[in-house]
Design an enzyme around this catalytic site. Sequence first.
Site, PDB file in Angstrom:
ATOM      1  N   TYR A  40      39.836  41.544  37.950  1.00  0.00           N
ATOM      2  CA  TYR A  40      40.134  39.972  37.595  1.00  0.00           C
ATOM      3  C   TYR A  40      40.169  39.407  38.856  1.00  0.00           C
ATOM      4  O   TYR A  40      39.850  38.206  38.997  1.00  0.00           O
ATOM      5  CB  TYR A  40      41.083  39.738  36.342  1.00  0.00           C
ATOM      6  CG  TYR A  40      40.808  40.334  35.017  1.00  0.00           C
ATOM      7  CD1 TYR A  40      39.646  41.214  34.834  1.00  0.00           C
ATOM      8  CD2 TYR A  40      41.767  40.005  34.180  1.00  0.00           C
ATOM      9  CE1 TYR A  40      39.517  41.644  33.367  1.00  0.00           C
ATOM     10  CE2 TYR A  40      41.725  40.634  32.679  1.00  0.00           C
ATOM     11  CZ  TYR A  40      40.546  41.275  32.535  1.00  0.00           C
ATOM     12  OH  TYR A  40      40.407  41.793  31.313  1.00  0.00           O
ATOM     13  N   HIS A  98      40.597  50.893  32.427  1.00  0.00           N
ATOM     14  CA  HIS A  98      40.074  49.638  32.281  1.00  0.00           C
ATOM     15  C   HIS A  98      38.661  50.086  31.466  1.00  0.00           C
ATOM     16  O   HIS A  98      38.304  49.739  30.396  1.00  0.00           O
ATOM     17  CB  HIS A  98      39.488  48.842  33.531  1.00  0.00           C
ATOM     18  CG  HIS A  98      39.081  47.241  33.070  1.00  0.00           C
ATOM     19  ND1 HIS A  98      39.459  46.216  33.964  1.00  0.00           N
ATOM     20  CD2 HIS A  98      38.691  46.655  31.995  1.00  0.00           C
ATOM     21  CE1 HIS A  98      39.039  45.063  33.239  1.00  0.00           C
ATOM     22  NE2 HIS A  98      38.626  45.556  32.142  1.00  0.00           N
TER      23      HIS A  98
END
Length: 267
Positions: A40, A98
């Site tokens: 991110y 992730h």
Amino acid sequence: MSHVPALGLGTFRLKGQQVIDSVRSALELGYRHIDTAQIYGNEAEVGQAIADSGVPRDELFITTKIWTENLAAHKLIPSLGDSLAKLGMQQVDLTLIHWPSPDDAITVAEYMAALLEAKALGLTRHLGASNFTIGHLQQALEVVSADQIATNQVEIHPYLQNRKLVQFTRQQGIHLTAYMPLAYGKVMDDPVIQRIATAHQASAAQVTLAWLLQQGFAVIPSSTKRAHLESNLAARELRLTIAEMAAIGELERNERLANPDFAPHWD
């Protein structure tokens, strides 16, 4: 009982001052579960907002996620160290893989073992997965016990209910966290959800979040608007009827929104 607080703040796609403001507002409103990730590019800003908030660290539940480029055994722990430095923390509460390694180039066993080691070193209190299929979870269970997997964070919303995976995780006792719970806002225009919202004098977002929470999932909606953050938090108080739950259940259409070219073969 899951370790993961039922409602948290997602920070996907939020950058710079935008993420600082979102996290600050959320913490002021009473959120204590914040979700970020290496990819991110906002861990430093999330950490800054948390530090500035004055909320004691032990009241917070902070999640980050290891990116695919850092899954090799020799990379995972150093990359988590980098994340902690950016967050300004000694430890996160939850570290997730992730995505499974693209094309399974690195085995699940290798990165789950590295994640276990990170936990043993005290870098993370809990560990878990994100975007794991049933097959990936089965491989993970050969390395770690089901009670060690704090959650599998996957896309779940009224239009993608992931029922095969949900059934498997319930059988195994693995908790699920629903990301993109509002399907990028598509639920706001849904007539079925709007009708239920009107009946409860609630918003479509609140109804959707309540539908997920009542199934036992954690949810991590994101918003940059304080009013929406506050409204989402109130979804915890909303109770839907069995008929309303079923009506939303009928909206399934296998509409997957997060499906990058390196995604696994979904169940």
